[in-house]
Each structure stands twice: as C-alpha cells, then as structure tokens.
Scaffold this active site. Structure first.
Site, short mmCIF file in Angstrom:
data_model
loop_
_atom_site.label_atom_id
_atom_site.label_comp_id
_atom_site.label_asym_id
_atom_site.label_seq_id
_atom_site.Cartn_x
_atom_site.Cartn_y
_atom_site.Cartn_z
N ARG A 45 0.84 -1.20 0.00
CA ARG A 45 0.00 0.00 0.00
C ARG A 45 0.88 1.25 0.00
O ARG A 45 0.58 2.24 -0.67
CB ARG A 45 -0.94 0.02 1.22
CG ARG A 45 -1.65 1.36 1.39
CD ARG A 45 -2.73 1.32 2.47
NE ARG A 45 -2.31 0.67 3.67
CZ ARG A 45 -1.52 1.23 4.61
NH1 ARG A 45 -1.05 2.44 4.45
NH2 ARG A 45 -1.22 0.55 5.70
N TYR A 97 -16.56 17.26 -15.40
CA TYR A 97 -16.92 15.85 -15.51
C TYR A 97 -18.00 15.51 -14.48
O TYR A 97 -17.92 15.92 -13.32
CB TYR A 97 -15.67 15.00 -15.30
CG TYR A 97 -15.94 13.54 -15.03
CD1 TYR A 97 -16.72 12.78 -15.88
CD2 TYR A 97 -15.40 12.92 -13.90
CE1 TYR A 97 -16.98 11.44 -15.62
CE2 TYR A 97 -15.64 11.58 -13.63
CZ TYR A 97 -16.43 10.85 -14.49
OH TYR A 97 -16.68 9.53 -14.23
N ASP A 169 -7.24 19.04 -14.71
CA ASP A 169 -7.55 17.69 -15.18
C ASP A 169 -7.13 17.65 -16.65
O ASP A 169 -7.78 18.23 -17.50
CB ASP A 169 -9.04 17.40 -15.01
CG ASP A 169 -9.40 15.96 -15.36
OD1 ASP A 169 -8.72 15.37 -16.22
OD2 ASP A 169 -10.37 15.44 -14.78
N LYS A 194 -8.22 6.53 -19.69
CA LYS A 194 -8.54 7.05 -21.01
C LYS A 194 -7.32 6.98 -21.94
O LYS A 194 -6.91 5.89 -22.32
CB LYS A 194 -9.07 8.48 -20.88
CG LYS A 194 -10.15 8.66 -19.79
CD LYS A 194 -11.34 7.77 -19.96
CE LYS A 194 -12.53 8.16 -19.09
NZ LYS A 194 -12.33 8.11 -17.64
#
Length: 390
Positions: A45, A97, A169, A194
């Site tokens: 982690r 978004y 972004d 994406k």
C-alpha cells in the site's frame, strides 16, 4: 531526449534478468533485513516497484516533481480534494466531468467544502469568483463534453496572486498534447483509464505535483487512505503509455477530419472541437496544445433527447459506451450517461444540450468512421425528416 523516445526508454525493465518489460511485483509485503530496515519497500500500500515505475514515468512526462497512481480517476480527484479542510472554497469549471460534480456536490460540500462553478474559458470569471477562502481553482481543459479551453497561464497568474493552487484535469489532452505545469499549474490529474492506458482494459488515476512539498502531501493521503493502483493495473498503464504518442496523434488527426465533416452536415447544429477555427477558444488551444485531441461533441438540429438517443443507438463502428480515449471509437449521450448526475439546469447552462453527442475517435481509418456517421444520418433522415436544417 524527445518525448516519444522517453515514452519507450524512461523505464528500463529488469537489469537483473534482462527482461525488457517492467516486472509485475505481485506481492502484498516485502521481507525486511531488520525491524524498520528494508530495501526501499515494506508494504505494497505504501509503495510497490511496478507502481513506482509508473509514477516516475508520469512525473517525467508531465514535467512535475512527483507522480502518484490511484485506483481510478475519481480516486485521484478525491486525494487532491483531501488537501483541503472544512470552510475552504474551490472555484471549478462549470462544464466539469459528471463524476467530479457528483463528488463535489454530494460528498465534499456535505463536509464543509464550498464549490463555485464558472465558465473558466474567460479568466475574468475566475478572478471574480475567487474568495479569501479559495484554496483551489479546478480546471479541465479541454472540458468534458463541450471541449471548452481555458487559458491556463492567465488563470495561474490570477490564482497565485490570491494564494490559490491551480489543478488541471489533463485527461482529454494528455501529456502528449499538453503539459499544464509548463503554464504554471500546481497539480495535474488524469483518468489514466482514457488516453494514457488507451485500450479500455484498466481503471486508473494519476496525480502529478509541481513541487516535492505538494508531492509529500499527496503521498500522505495516498498511503493514509489506501486508494492505490495495483501492480498489474500499473503494468497495463505503463504498457499503454508506451504507445500513447502514436495513438493520440492518430486520434487527433482523425478527429479534426471528422469535426470538419460534421460541420457540413444539415442535421448538425453545433460542433465542439478546439481544432476548428470557429471554436471560440481555438487560439488559446493552439498556444497550449500540440494537437487538439480525439474527442468531439456535437448537437443535433432536433435538440431532443429522443433524437440523440436514436442517433447513438444506430451507429456501428462508434460503439455506445461510457469512457473515451481507447483504440476503438466510442460515443455516448452525456445528458443520460456521463453527466446524468448533473442537474439539467446546470448542464444546459454549461452548454450540454439535450441532443449533445460525444464522440471518442479511435485509431480506425477516419474515412470508415465518417461513413459510419453518414450512414446513421441517412437512417435518421428516413425516420425523422425534421432533423434537417430549414
């Protein structure tokens, strides 16, 4: 070294074995030499060699100091917002978004973080919206789905004078086409699902910081909250990035051809694409971007959801699905899909019409994609003559 070469050689594989591909360290923990004495890794982690390779790669590509990989784009968004405290304020792009809007509205505002939405394509709107408690200016450029473009340099100057950080972004442009840190941005976010991963086979998010100090804060959140990207998904994202330059430039070239073709169609009312000279932010996009990306949106003359839904369900090569940026062309109806959680009034104000259709152009031949759209319009003309312009 040129950027397309860095994509291939920034990560060197495994020197011990000669493996040319980055190894997948599929382990949850690491053996320590003594309590608190390790070889750079103790628990997956906190860090993992495969994830670390991806994080180093994205930081290098964006020109930042540090990179961090998360389980999704929204997990990356969440990590950045967790830099704030109750009573802080965000100025955000209005055409944001839908997932970010949902998180801002239903999670962070409930925790005492205020958000104002403005059209950031005009820097004056940003200047007027900043308050004493504004900590972040949140941009998407180009935006999703109306492809608005914001002047990152101008907005950074405004925000920094008011002691606010600028978050960009950069999902739609990717570091192949645009590197916001070069224009003054402090933090970059990607839905690596994406264009970076690029094959519609992984969910991933990335954060890049301009300074090591900001990087330490994001690293703390990443480790403390645990929304990390696993080693196999990190490897898939690395593999995708290696071909990103080829894919994104091909997609941008095809998208420009398709956008120009759409402008000539009588059934189409508005075409949103920064590469068109008619786009209101075309000159700003030319200044900031090396090309204009693979996403186009357009609205039909018959500005109804029914018309749009009929259109998106009749194409063949453009397949109806959420997401974008993959090698296969996709399309969607934002009002009922990606931006369904955004109130209708807010959508309309941001320029998302009832009939807005978003195209994600893949790497197929542009001529075949245009033929697919043409066949769809022909089909619609037969059933809905009113779609044609008077």
């Amino acid at each position: 070294m040129r950027r397309e070469t860095k994509l291939i050689h920034q990560i060197s594989g495994c020197g011990e074995t000669g493996a040319i591909s980055t190894p997948i360290y599929q382990t949850s923990t690491f053996v320590q030499d003594a309590p608190g004495v390790n070889r750079g890794y103790d628990y997956a982690r906190s860090n993992n060699p495969t994830r670390a390779a991806l994080e180093s790669l994205i930081a290098e590509l964006e020109g930042g100091s540090n990179g961090y990989a998360f389980a999704s784009g929204l997990a990356a968004v969440d990590a950045v917002v967790k830099l704030l405290s109750a009573g802080d304020h965000i100025v955000a792009v209005d055409d944001i978004y839908g997932g970010s809007y949902r998180s801002f509205t239903h999670i962070y505002e409930k925790l005492g973080i205020e958000v104002s939405y403005v059209d950031t394509s005009d820097p004056v709107n940003v200047a007027e919206a900043i308050r004493e408690n504004t900590k972040l200016v949140w941009l998407e450029s180009p935006t999703n789905p109306t492809l608005k473009v914001s002047d990152i340099s101008a907005i950074c100057e405004i925000a920094h004078r008011r002691n606010a950080l600028v978050v960009v972004d950069n999902t739609f442009a990717s570091p192949i086409l645009q590197r916001p840190i070069e224009f003054g941005a402090d933090i970059i976010i990607h839905s690596a699902t994406k264009y970076l991963a690029g094959h519609s086979d992984v969910i991933a998010g990335l954060v890049v910081t301009k300074t090591p100090e900001l990087g330490e804060q994001i690293k703390f959140v990443q480790n403390a909250t645990g929304g990390i990207l696993g080693p196999f998904d990190s490897w898939l994202t690395i593999r995708g990035i290696e071909t990103a330059d080829l894919r994104v430039r091909k997609q941008s070239e095809s998208a420009l051809k398709i956008a120009r073709w759409l402008q000539s169609q009588p059934e189409v009312d508005i075409v949103n694409y920064p590469g068109l000279v008619t786009h209101p932010n075309h000159e700003v996009a030319k200044k900031q971007q090396e090309a204009f990306g693979g996403v186009i949106s357009f609205s039909l003359v018959d500005d109804t959801q029914d018309a749009a839904i009929e259109f998106v369900t009749k194409t063949e090569l453009f397949q109806l699905a959420e997401s974008l940026g993959g090698v296969k062309s996709l399309l969607c109806h934002p009002a009922t899909m990606t931006h369904k959680s955004t109130p209708r009034e807010h959508r309309l104000q941001a320029g998302i019409h009832e009939s807005t259709v978003r195209l994600s152009v893949g790497i197929e031949a542009a001529e075949d994609l245009i033929e697919d759209l043409q066949n769809t319009f022909v089909s619609l003309q037969k059933s809905e003559p009113c779609l044609e312009k008077a």
